[in-house]
Design a protein around this motif. Structure first.
Motif, PDB file in Angstrom:
ATOM      1  N   LEU A 139       0.821  -1.217   0.000  1.00  0.00           N
ATOM      2  CA  LEU A 139       0.000   0.000   0.000  1.00  0.00           C
ATOM      3  C   LEU A 139       0.851   1.261   0.000  1.00  0.00           C
ATOM      4  O   LEU A 139       0.481   2.263  -0.594  1.00  0.00           O
ATOM      5  N   CYS A 140       1.967   1.238   0.675  1.00  0.00           N
ATOM      6  CA  CYS A 140       2.827   2.418   0.719  1.00  0.00           C
ATOM      7  C   CYS A 140       3.495   2.674  -0.624  1.00  0.00           C
ATOM      8  O   CYS A 140       3.774   3.818  -0.974  1.00  0.00           O
ATOM      9  N   ASN A 141       3.774   1.625  -1.374  1.00  0.00           N
ATOM     10  CA  ASN A 141       4.430   1.770  -2.669  1.00  0.00           C
ATOM     11  C   ASN A 141       3.452   1.762  -3.833  1.00  0.00           C
ATOM     12  O   ASN A 141       3.866   1.631  -4.974  1.00  0.00           O
ATOM     13  N   PHE A 142       2.163   1.906  -3.578  1.00  0.00           N
ATOM     14  CA  PHE A 142       1.162   1.892  -4.642  1.00  0.00           C
ATOM     15  C   PHE A 142       1.368   3.107  -5.536  1.00  0.00           C
ATOM     16  O   PHE A 142       1.407   4.245  -5.071  1.00  0.00           O
ATOM     17  N   GLN A 143       1.524   2.862  -6.842  1.00  0.00           N
ATOM     18  CA  GLN A 143       1.898   3.933  -7.773  1.00  0.00           C
ATOM     19  C   GLN A 143       0.725   4.834  -8.147  1.00  0.00           C
ATOM     20  O   GLN A 143       0.927   5.956  -8.578  1.00  0.00           O
ATOM     21  N   TYR A 144      -0.458   4.336  -8.023  1.00  0.00           N
ATOM     22  CA  TYR A 144      -1.602   5.056  -8.566  1.00  0.00           C
ATOM     23  C   TYR A 144      -2.474   5.694  -7.499  1.00  0.00           C
ATOM     24  O   TYR A 144      -3.689   5.811  -7.657  1.00  0.00           O
ATOM     25  N   TRP A 145      -1.902   6.130  -6.386  1.00  0.00           N
ATOM     26  CA  TRP A 145      -2.681   6.767  -5.336  1.00  0.00           C
ATOM     27  C   TRP A 145      -3.366   8.028  -5.830  1.00  0.00           C
ATOM     28  O   TRP A 145      -4.530   8.284  -5.497  1.00  0.00           O
ATOM     29  N   ASN A 146      -2.655   8.824  -6.614  1.00  0.00           N
ATOM     30  CA  ASN A 146      -3.254  10.068  -7.112  1.00  0.00           C
ATOM     31  C   ASN A 146      -4.471   9.768  -7.986  1.00  0.00           C
ATOM     32  O   ASN A 146      -5.503  10.442  -7.887  1.00  0.00           O
ATOM     33  N   PHE A 147      -4.332   8.772  -8.831  1.00  0.00           N
ATOM     34  CA  PHE A 147      -5.452   8.416  -9.706  1.00  0.00           C
ATOM     35  C   PHE A 147      -6.626   7.871  -8.897  1.00  0.00           C
ATOM     36  O   PHE A 147      -7.783   8.193  -9.162  1.00  0.00           O
ATOM     37  N   LEU A 148      -6.339   7.046  -7.910  1.00  0.00           N
ATOM     38  CA  LEU A 148      -7.393   6.492  -7.073  1.00  0.00           C
ATOM     39  C   LEU A 148      -8.113   7.584  -6.286  1.00  0.00           C
ATOM     40  O   LEU A 148      -9.349   7.604  -6.217  1.00  0.00           O
ATOM     41  N   ILE A 149      -7.359   8.517  -5.736  1.00  0.00           N
ATOM     42  CA  ILE A 149      -7.958   9.631  -5.005  1.00  0.00           C
ATOM     43  C   ILE A 149      -8.795  10.495  -5.941  1.00  0.00           C
ATOM     44  O   ILE A 149      -9.897  10.923  -5.598  1.00  0.00           O
ATOM     45  N   TYR A 150      -8.298  10.733  -7.153  1.00  0.00           N
ATOM     46  CA  TYR A 150      -9.045  11.511  -8.143  1.00  0.00           C
ATOM     47  C   TYR A 150     -10.372  10.826  -8.485  1.00  0.00           C
ATOM     48  O   TYR A 150     -11.419  11.481  -8.546  1.00  0.00           O
ATOM     49  N   CYS A 151     -10.344   9.512  -8.713  1.00  0.00           N
ATOM     50  CA  CYS A 151     -11.569   8.781  -9.044  1.00  0.00           C
ATOM     51  C   CYS A 151     -12.568   8.830  -7.893  1.00  0.00           C
ATOM     52  O   CYS A 151     -13.767   9.046  -8.108  1.00  0.00           O
ATOM     53  N   LEU A 152     -12.087   8.639  -6.673  1.00  0.00           N
ATOM     54  CA  LEU A 152     -12.983   8.677  -5.519  1.00  0.00           C
ATOM     55  C   LEU A 152     -13.582  10.061  -5.315  1.00  0.00           C
ATOM     56  O   LEU A 152     -14.777  10.202  -5.037  1.00  0.00           O
ATOM     57  N   LEU A 153     -12.770  11.103  -5.460  1.00  0.00           N
ATOM     58  CA  LEU A 153     -13.282  12.458  -5.295  1.00  0.00           C
ATOM     59  C   LEU A 153     -14.280  12.826  -6.388  1.00  0.00           C
ATOM     60  O   LEU A 153     -15.306  13.466  -6.119  1.00  0.00           O
TER      61      LEU A 153
END
Length: 130
Positions: free
Chosen positions: A7-21
């Motif tokens: 989870l700490c090294n997940f590359q797509y956090w920004n994309f996931l946060i964008y989709c959720l928002l």
């Protein structure tokens, strides 16, 4: 590696946060509009209204099938023009291979258009009986 390291090294956090928002924003806008929006319960709410004229009777609407065929062909060729626009933006990156591919793409579209003309799909007049 355990789950926390993944989870700490997940590359797509920004994309996931964008989709959720964005999903949350869409849901909240729909919820607020249903709560705060006006509700009309008049007797004329679901009657058809056009140009201030109340319809007298039902008219059968006979539209030729050729209209739908031409509309579908227009949508198809319109989407292909979008692909060509995107190709023209990145022409420097695709090089000669991309140029050859787009030539084949345009030839394919041209053959499709010739096929439609040969079927006389684009003619609005019906053939005359002799």
């Amino acid at each position: 590696m355990n789950f926390i390291d993944i989870l700490c090294n997940f590359q797509y956090w920004n994309f996931l946060i964008y989709c959720l928002l964005s999903c949350g924003l869409c849901f909240s806008i729909l919820l607020l509009s249903s709560i705060l929006g006006g509700k009309s319960r008049s007797r004329y709410k679901h009657t058809p209204f056009e140009s201030g004229i109340i319809p007298v009777d039902e008219l059968p609407l006979n539209i030729s099938i050729k209209f739908y065929l031409v509309a579908i062909c227009f949508v198809l060729f319109d989407i292909e023009s979008c692909y060509l626009y995107l190709w023209s933006i990145c022409i420097a990156q695709v090089g000669w291979l991309g140029f050859v591919e787009v030539i084949f793409f345009i030839l394919f579209l041209l053959f499709g258009l010739i096929y439609l003309v040969r079927l006389s799909l684009l003619n609005w007049e019906s053939p005359k009986d002799f």
